[in-house]
Write an enzyme that holds these catalytic residues in place. Structure first.
Site, PDB file in Angstrom:
ATOM      1  N   HIS A   1      55.556 -56.540  41.004  1.00  0.00           N
ATOM      2  CA  HIS A   1      56.545 -56.850  42.027  1.00  0.00           C
ATOM      3  C   HIS A   1      57.962 -56.786  41.445  1.00  0.00           C
ATOM      4  O   HIS A   1      58.879 -56.300  42.093  1.00  0.00           O
ATOM      5  CB  HIS A   1      56.277 -58.241  42.630  1.00  0.00           C
TER       6      HIS A   1
ATOM      7  N   ASP B   1      60.644 -59.947  48.736  1.00  0.00           N
ATOM      8  CA  ASP B   1      59.303 -59.423  48.492  1.00  0.00           C
ATOM      9  C   ASP B   1      58.393 -59.669  49.699  1.00  0.00           C
ATOM     10  O   ASP B   1      58.482 -60.699  50.374  1.00  0.00           O
ATOM     11  CB  ASP B   1      58.711 -60.107  47.252  1.00  0.00           C
TER      12      ASP B   1
HETATM   13  N1  UDP Z   1      49.602 -60.418  49.107  1.00  0.00           N
HETATM   14  C1  UDP Z   1      50.277 -60.733  50.276  1.00  0.00           C
HETATM   15  N2  UDP Z   1      50.822 -61.973  50.410  1.00  0.00           N
HETATM   16  C2  UDP Z   1      50.772 -62.894  49.402  1.00  0.00           C
HETATM   17  C3  UDP Z   1      50.086 -62.564  48.215  1.00  0.00           C
HETATM   18  C4  UDP Z   1      49.534 -61.306  48.096  1.00  0.00           C
HETATM   19  O1  UDP Z   1      50.391 -59.917  51.176  1.00  0.00           O
HETATM   20  O2  UDP Z   1      51.336 -63.999  49.559  1.00  0.00           O
HETATM   21  C5  UDP Z   1      48.953 -59.105  48.974  1.00  0.00           C
HETATM   22  C6  UDP Z   1      49.243 -58.388  47.684  1.00  0.00           C
HETATM   23  O3  UDP Z   1      50.429 -57.713  47.632  1.00  0.00           O
HETATM   24  C7  UDP Z   1      48.051 -57.444  47.614  1.00  0.00           C
HETATM   25  C8  UDP Z   1      46.916 -58.334  48.066  1.00  0.00           C
HETATM   26  O4  UDP Z   1      47.555 -59.322  48.889  1.00  0.00           O
HETATM   27  O5  UDP Z   1      48.166 -56.350  48.493  1.00  0.00           O
HETATM   28  C9  UDP Z   1      46.175 -58.903  46.908  1.00  0.00           C
HETATM   29  O6  UDP Z   1      47.071 -59.671  46.104  1.00  0.00           O
HETATM   30  P1  UDP Z   1      47.185 -59.534  44.504  1.00  0.00           P
HETATM   31  O7  UDP Z   1      47.851 -60.741  43.997  1.00  0.00           O
HETATM   32  O8  UDP Z   1      45.869 -59.203  43.953  1.00  0.00           O
HETATM   33  O9  UDP Z   1      48.142 -58.241  44.438  1.00  0.00           O
HETATM   34  P2  UDP Z   1      49.196 -57.694  43.341  1.00  0.00           P
HETATM   35  O10 UDP Z   1      50.116 -58.805  42.936  1.00  0.00           O
HETATM   36  O11 UDP Z   1      48.403 -57.136  42.181  1.00  0.00           O
HETATM   37  O12 UDP Z   1      49.964 -56.603  44.063  1.00  0.00           O
END
Ligand code: UDP
Ligand code: UDP
Length: 461
Positions: free
Chosen positions: A20, A114
């Site tokens: 991110h 974000d």
């Molecule tokens: N995600 C979201 N809201 C949140 C946390 C995660 O939409 O509050 C999304 C995230 O971006 C991903 C999925 O849920 O598409 C799984 O999260 P993970 O933490 O595994 O994703 P990463 O940080 O690796 O992108």
């Protein structure tokens, strides 16, 4: 770009994890180069060493970017994933943003936060009264799923997937398992955040029109979700030598210098995916079996601060380490590498990747074919795109999600051979590279989209 955007002031708020933070910093660098005044809000403390190091390098390289520390309240979640706890802490601390942002000078023209912070930050952004956007840090394909999901979530219990309007059928097997879990926290977040997309001024994506054209059209014509705000494709976000991979050229790059053109397979599963020891050992076996040269980044823990605990010997075992040493074809490291420079190195001919979106866009930017090994979240949707639409990779659908089954060394070795001997993937990856660079060059689609956006921000002041 133009000096016409000289008084545009943009605030950026990234979430936790390199997946991110990195796209936010690349966007900050691009906006800054385009004469925007940038304020970067930095949630403190960061989770990983990699994040704090990158931030420190960034502010050294871009001293004119204004840093605002957001001192986080502790998380109340019981989810043990440190990155998730940080999402939660940022969400809980979002009310602290209002006094920070409303006192900024010059006043803000826009605010980009974000995707994981949509619900809590939206009221703050609305109260400040500037155009506000989320940066969705994954693919347009994943975004189409994310935006449509609440409409179809209920129907999923008795079918194999759903049609995303204007696009094609999306099989349940590709959807993030965490979101399919009815009781899961991710499901709750999707259901809570996604409908709020309609209240944003727009969505920014690290992709480009020529790459995900069909999906971007369907989103922007309102087929996927009616009245969705504009989706702006601004990528690929260019890896930035001013603040990434600073310092000495490390051992991996020096080793690559000694290897023939296109001969090396690079293996890395992103910034936070730690595989189980037995799976790590099968990968070692597979790499040796493939017969190809390899550069392998091993991660023993999710968070790098804990990585010192476990040495390479402890993770791989002496048997496989001895085989690798004897064959003398591979380099194994257990440290943060500069992926940007590795993918840009002429010795690298293929990339075994978990298909985190930043890695996919970097592979596209440097023209490296991918063997996708999606492990969680959005990664299968991304992998499917790389294979079916991007056309510059392969993935093995029967390898399962993370920990679902042990993928054997034989299978891994065969898949690597398949990737490294497929000339058409190399050709396709080169085409993608040309298109990616065109998109961000003068007159390219992403460059024009960025220009339009900054002009809008200027007008709205
Ligand atoms: N995600 C979201 N809201 C949140 C946390 C995660 O939409 O509050 C999304 C995230 O971006 C991903 C999925 O849920 O598409 C799984 O999260 P993970 O933490 O595994 O994703 P990463 O940080 O690796 O992108
Ligand atoms: N990365 C890197 N060195 C490493 C591991 C990862 O430079 O040793 C970078 C990679 O280039 C990418 C980011 O970290 O920019 C990882 O983001 P991605 O979306 O690929 O995966 P995530 O870490 O979110 O799962």
């Amino acid at each position: 770009m133009s000096s016409s955007s000289s008084c545009v002031h943009v605030a950026l708020l990234p979430s936790a994890g390199m997946g991110h933070l990195t796209p936010f910093l690349r966007l900050a660098a691009t906006l800054s180069r385009h004469n925007c005044h940038v304020t970067l809000i930095t949630p403190q403390p960061t989770v990983s060493n990699a994040e704090s190091k990158l931030l420190s390098n960034f502010f050294t390289a871009f001293p004119h970017v204004n840093q605002l520390n957001l001192h986080l309240l502790p998380s109340s979640s019981s989810n043990g994933d440190p990155f998730f706890l940080q999402f939660d802490a940022i969400r809980r601390s979002s009310h602290l943003l209002h006094p920070l942002l409303s006192s900024l000078s010059p006043p803000l023209s826009s605010f980009v936060y974000d995707m994981t912070l949509t619900s809590p930050v939206l009221p703050v952004a609305t109260a400040i009264g500037v155009p506000h956007y989320i940066l969705f840090t994954s693919s347009a394909s994943m975004f189409s799923f994310y935006s449509f999901f609440p409409t179809a979530a209920e129907s999923l219990s008795d079918c194999d997937g759903f049609d995303i309007p204007g696009l094609s059928f999306l099989s349940k097997s590709l959807m993030p398992p965490q979101v399919l879990d009815r009781e899961g926290v991710f499901r709750r977040l999707f259901m809570e955040d996604s409908p709020k997309l309609l209240k944003l001024h727009g969505v920014l994506l690290n992709t480009f029109e020529e790459f995900e054209s069909k999906t971007l059209k369907a989103l922007n014509l309102g087929y996927v979700v009616k009245d969705l705000p504009p989706v702006h494709a601004l990528g690929p976000f260019v890896p930035c030598y001013e603040f990434e991979g600073l310092g000495e050229r490390g051992e991996p790059l020096k080793w690559l210098d000694e290897q023939p053109h296109g001969s090396v397979i690079y293996v890395c599963f992103g910034s936070r995916t730690a595989l189980e020891g037995k799976q790590i050992r099968e990968i070692g076996d597979g790499l040796v079996r493939s017969g190809f040269r390899f550069l392998w980044v091993v991660k023993g823990n999710k968070v790098d601060k804990e990585d010192e605990e476990n040495g390479l010997k402890g993770l791989l075992g002496t048997e496989i380490l001895e085989k690798i040493r004897k064959e003398n074809k591979g380099l194994v490291v257990k440290e943060w590498v500069d992926q940007r420079q590795i993918l840009d190195h002429s010795a690298v001919g293929g990339f075994v990747s978990h298909c985190g979106w930043n890695s996919v866009m970097e592979a596209a930017f440097y023209g490296v074919p991918i063997l996708g090994w999606p492990l969680l979240g959005d990664q299968r949707i991304n992998a499917e795109f790389v294979v079916s639409n991007g056309g510059f990779g392969i993935w093995k659908k029967d390898w399962g999600w993370e920990g679902e089954r042990l993928v054997r060394g034989e299978e891994i070795g065969e898949a690597i051979k398949e990737l490294m001997s497929n000339e058409s993937l190399v050709t396709k990856a080169k085409e993608v590279k040309v298109a990616a660079r065109k998109a961000i060059g003068i007159g390219g689609s992403s460059e024009i989209n960025l220009q339009k956006l900054t002009e809008e921000w200027k007008k709205s002041q």
